[in-house]
Structure formats: structure tokens, C-alpha cells
Design an enzyme around this catalytic site. Structure first.
Site, short mmCIF file in Angstrom:
data_model
loop_
_atom_site.label_atom_id
_atom_site.label_comp_id
_atom_site.label_asym_id
_atom_site.label_seq_id
_atom_site.Cartn_x
_atom_site.Cartn_y
_atom_site.Cartn_z
N ARG A 11 0.88 -1.16 -0.12
CA ARG A 11 0.07 -0.02 -0.02
C ARG A 11 0.88 1.20 0.01
O ARG A 11 0.50 2.39 -0.55
CB ARG A 11 -0.92 -0.01 1.19
CG ARG A 11 -1.97 1.13 1.10
CD ARG A 11 -3.28 1.07 2.15
NE ARG A 11 -2.67 1.09 3.62
CZ ARG A 11 -3.23 0.85 4.51
NH1 ARG A 11 -4.60 0.62 4.54
NH2 ARG A 11 -2.79 1.05 6.05
N ARG A 66 9.93 18.54 -8.33
CA ARG A 66 11.16 18.19 -9.21
C ARG A 66 12.46 18.87 -8.61
O ARG A 66 13.51 18.59 -8.70
CB ARG A 66 11.20 18.74 -10.61
CG ARG A 66 10.12 17.88 -11.35
CD ARG A 66 10.03 18.40 -12.94
NE ARG A 66 9.50 19.76 -12.58
CZ ARG A 66 9.02 20.31 -13.59
NH1 ARG A 66 9.53 20.07 -15.05
NH2 ARG A 66 8.73 21.78 -13.63
N LYS A 76 -2.55 7.23 0.90
CA LYS A 76 -2.22 7.25 2.58
C LYS A 76 -1.21 8.57 2.48
O LYS A 76 0.15 8.22 2.74
CB LYS A 76 -1.92 6.11 3.22
CG LYS A 76 -2.36 5.94 4.53
CD LYS A 76 -2.25 4.50 5.35
CE LYS A 76 -2.08 4.70 6.93
NZ LYS A 76 -3.09 5.28 7.36
N GLU A 106 -16.30 6.50 6.21
CA GLU A 106 -15.27 6.15 7.29
C GLU A 106 -15.24 7.02 8.35
O GLU A 106 -15.65 8.22 8.32
CB GLU A 106 -13.90 5.58 6.63
CG GLU A 106 -13.32 6.80 6.20
CD GLU A 106 -11.73 6.31 5.67
OE1 GLU A 106 -11.54 5.07 5.75
OE2 GLU A 106 -11.22 7.08 4.90
N1 PMP Z 1 -9.06 4.98 7.30
C1 PMP Z 1 -8.15 5.82 7.55
C2 PMP Z 1 -8.48 7.20 7.19
C3 PMP Z 1 -6.84 5.58 7.96
O1 PMP Z 1 -6.02 6.47 8.29
C4 PMP Z 1 -7.02 4.10 8.46
C5 PMP Z 1 -5.52 3.72 9.24
N2 PMP Z 1 -5.00 4.63 10.02
C6 PMP Z 1 -7.68 3.34 8.46
C7 PMP Z 1 -8.85 3.70 7.80
C8 PMP Z 1 -7.63 1.98 8.79
O2 PMP Z 1 -6.68 1.37 7.95
P1 PMP Z 1 -5.79 -0.04 8.52
O3 PMP Z 1 -6.79 -1.05 8.93
O4 PMP Z 1 -5.12 -0.49 7.20
O5 PMP Z 1 -5.09 0.62 9.47
#
Ligand code: PMP
Length: 289
Positions: free
Chosen positions: A52, A105, A151, A184
């Protein structure tokens, strides 16, 4: 023993660990990161986290100057250098040192930082009784703005959401799409249980493709129905159960959303069974340190 931090090929003590103020990670949040967990001498889902990280980097056209194998070894070495069997690893790759302009750059070479630290969990009481979350005004970024699959070091959107939740007296913020679908929380994915089926929003709606989320879906397979489906606050308020998933939080039950009690107001049987299976798995599998 002072914590040892990996920075660009070297281990330095925590008090000596420095990056340049001209690093675009610092100036612009130009970089990517991962949060990884080690349990009882094994790193959980290490390959998935490293994959990832490289996908996030590719999406922002940041070429990580080491191969995945070396990155994996660096993560393991950082844990060894810190004598850690259980803990949390933060991997950060920034664009590196540049000038004050935006142009990536101008940045000579990406910086790589790996920190192995103790894990800060929610208090035990919250795992037993569940947490309260609130919906906030800040939406998750749309894929056309900053793709939530990345991320990135740009977490300000989520931080604003977190501030809104804490101002409202809740521990976590629930973020929606512009159309009002549940996405989320600020650092965790969300699941609801409806008619004994586990439902989680599809990544296409703007969730992070959470590794814990995917593990939960795998564990549930063959035991419960699982589906990725859009749902609204109405569905959430009327769900039988709700829980959040993330590397740091693992699986945490939600007892109240926007003042509405979820199910019986205590962690439901499916949430508890998922937690049990998840904890068993973390003890069983992983890359040895
Ligand atoms: N959503 C967000 C915005 C996150 O930053 C994270 C991880 N910190 C997650 C979901 C959960 O992801 P993971 O299970 O891969 O830690």
C-alpha cells in the site's frame, strides 16, 4: 535505552532524529506513510502495508529510492534495533528536501523515516462497552480532490473532522460523502451489521482500502454474509451492530452514533466474535522479527 529512529539509511537516537525544514513533507505534507503493528514477535500483514505504501507513492509520483524488499527489511531491523516484539511502526516517505516552491522536481531525494513505538490504544473500558461517535460537517475528500486511497501526509481534512468530534464530546468523527453516504472515521473503517450481514462501504466511495477491514472481511467469510455496499445514516442508526477497524484500534465496538443507541447499546455478538477471531489471527500469523 533511548528509542532508535531510522532516517535515510542510519539509526539515530530519538533526540537526534531530525528532518530538514525544507523537506516538502514538512512544508506541504508531500509524502506518504503507513502504520503497521507487531504482535508477539511477528509483523502483521507486512506485505500488504508495504504494497500500500508503494501504491500511495506511485499515485503521487514519488519514487521510493529503495525496493520493497529493502523497505521490508528496514522495518524489521527498526523493530530489532528497538528490542520490540509488540508495537507500532510508522513508515514515512517524504518528497525530500527542496526549495520553498511546490515543484517536487526541485527535491533531491525522498526521505525515509521508520519509527518503532509503543502502541497507544483506546482504554480497555471502551473495547468492553463501545465508543460514541458523531457525524461531522467535514466530508471525506473526494477522489477528484485528494484520492482517499492515498495514505498521504496530508491528514488535515481528517484532523479537522477529529476536532469537530472532540468539540462535540465524542471520541471519533464519522465522515460522509457529499451525497450523505457513510464513508469512514478519521483513522478507521466502519462496519454495520444488518440482518446478521456485515456491511461496509466500498472503497470506491472514498474509504481508505483498510488492511484491518480486509482482514475482517476474510475472517467473516463463510461464517456471516459480508457485503460492500453504500449505506446512509438511517441504515447506521437502525443497525444491529456497528464497529470500527484499523491497525491501531483493531476492532472497536460503537455503542452510540449521533445520540442514537446502536442495537442493544452494548457490543453485539458478531462484533465480539470478529474481535476474538481477529486477536487469534494476530497471534498466529505475521513476518517474524
Ligand atoms: N481509514 C483511515 C482514514 C485511516 O487513516 C486508517 C489507518 N490509520 C484506516 C482507515 C484503517 O486502515 P488500516 O486497517 O489499514 O490501518
Amino acid at each position: 535505552m533511548e528509542q532508535k529512529i531510522y532516517i535515510n539509511g542510519k539509526f539515530v537516537s530519538r533526540s537526534e532524529a531530525r528532518v530538514s525544514v525544507f523537506d516538502h513533507g514538512f512544508l506541504y505534507g508531500d509524502g506518504v506513510f503507513e502504520g503497521i503493528r507487531a504482535y508477539e514477535g511477528k509483523v502483521f500483514k507486512l506485505r500488504e502495508h508495504v504494497d500500500r505504501l508503494y501504491k500511495s507513492a506511485k499515485a503521487i509520483m514519488l519514487e521510493i529510492p529503495v525496493q520493497k524488499g529493502e523497505m521490508t527489511e528496514t522495518i524489521l531491523t527498526t523493530l530489532r534495533e528497538n528490542n520490540m516484539q509488540d508495537g507500532y511502526v510508522r513508515v514515512v516517505v517524504t518528497r525530500g528536501e527542496g526549495d520553498l516552491g511546490l515543484d517536487p522536481r526541485k527535491c533531491s531525494r525522498p526521505s525515509i523515516v521508520v519509527i518503532a513505538d509503543k502502541i497507544e490504544l483506546y482504554p480497555d473500558e471502551l473495547y468492553k462497552n463501545g465508543i460514541e461517535i458523531v457525524t461531522v460537517a467535514t466530508h471525506r475528500t473526494f477522489p477528484s480532490m485528494l484520492d482517499p486511497h492515498i495514505k498521504s501526509l496530508n491528514y488535515l481534512n481528517n484532523i479537522i473532522a477529529k476536532v469537530q468530534a472532540t468539540n462535540a464530546g465524542a471520541i471519533e468523527a464519522l465522515m460522509l460523502t457529499g451525497e450523505g453516504y457513510v464513508v469512514e472515521c478519521t483513522g478507521d473503517n466502519i462496519f454495520i451489521v444488518v440482518n446478521k450481514t456485515l456491511i461496509t462501504p466500498p472503497p470506491s466511495v472514498g474509504t481508505l482500502d483498510g488492511i484491518t477491514r480486509n482482514v475482517v472481511m476474510e475472517i467473516a467469510e463463510g461464517i456471516y454474509e459480508v457485503c460492500e455496499k453504500l449505506f446512509t445514516l438511517y441504515d447506521l442508526y437502525n443497525a444491529e451492530e456497528c464497529f470500527l477497524t484499523g491497525t491501531a484500534a483493531e476492532i472497536i465496538p460503537v455503542k452510540k452514533v449521533d445520540g442514537r443507541i446502536i442495537g442493544d447499546g452494548v457490543p453485539g455478538s458478531i462484533t465480539s466474535s470478529m474481535t476474538k477471531k481477529f486477536r487469534e489471527l494476530t497471534k498466529k500469523v505475521g513476518v517474524p522479527i
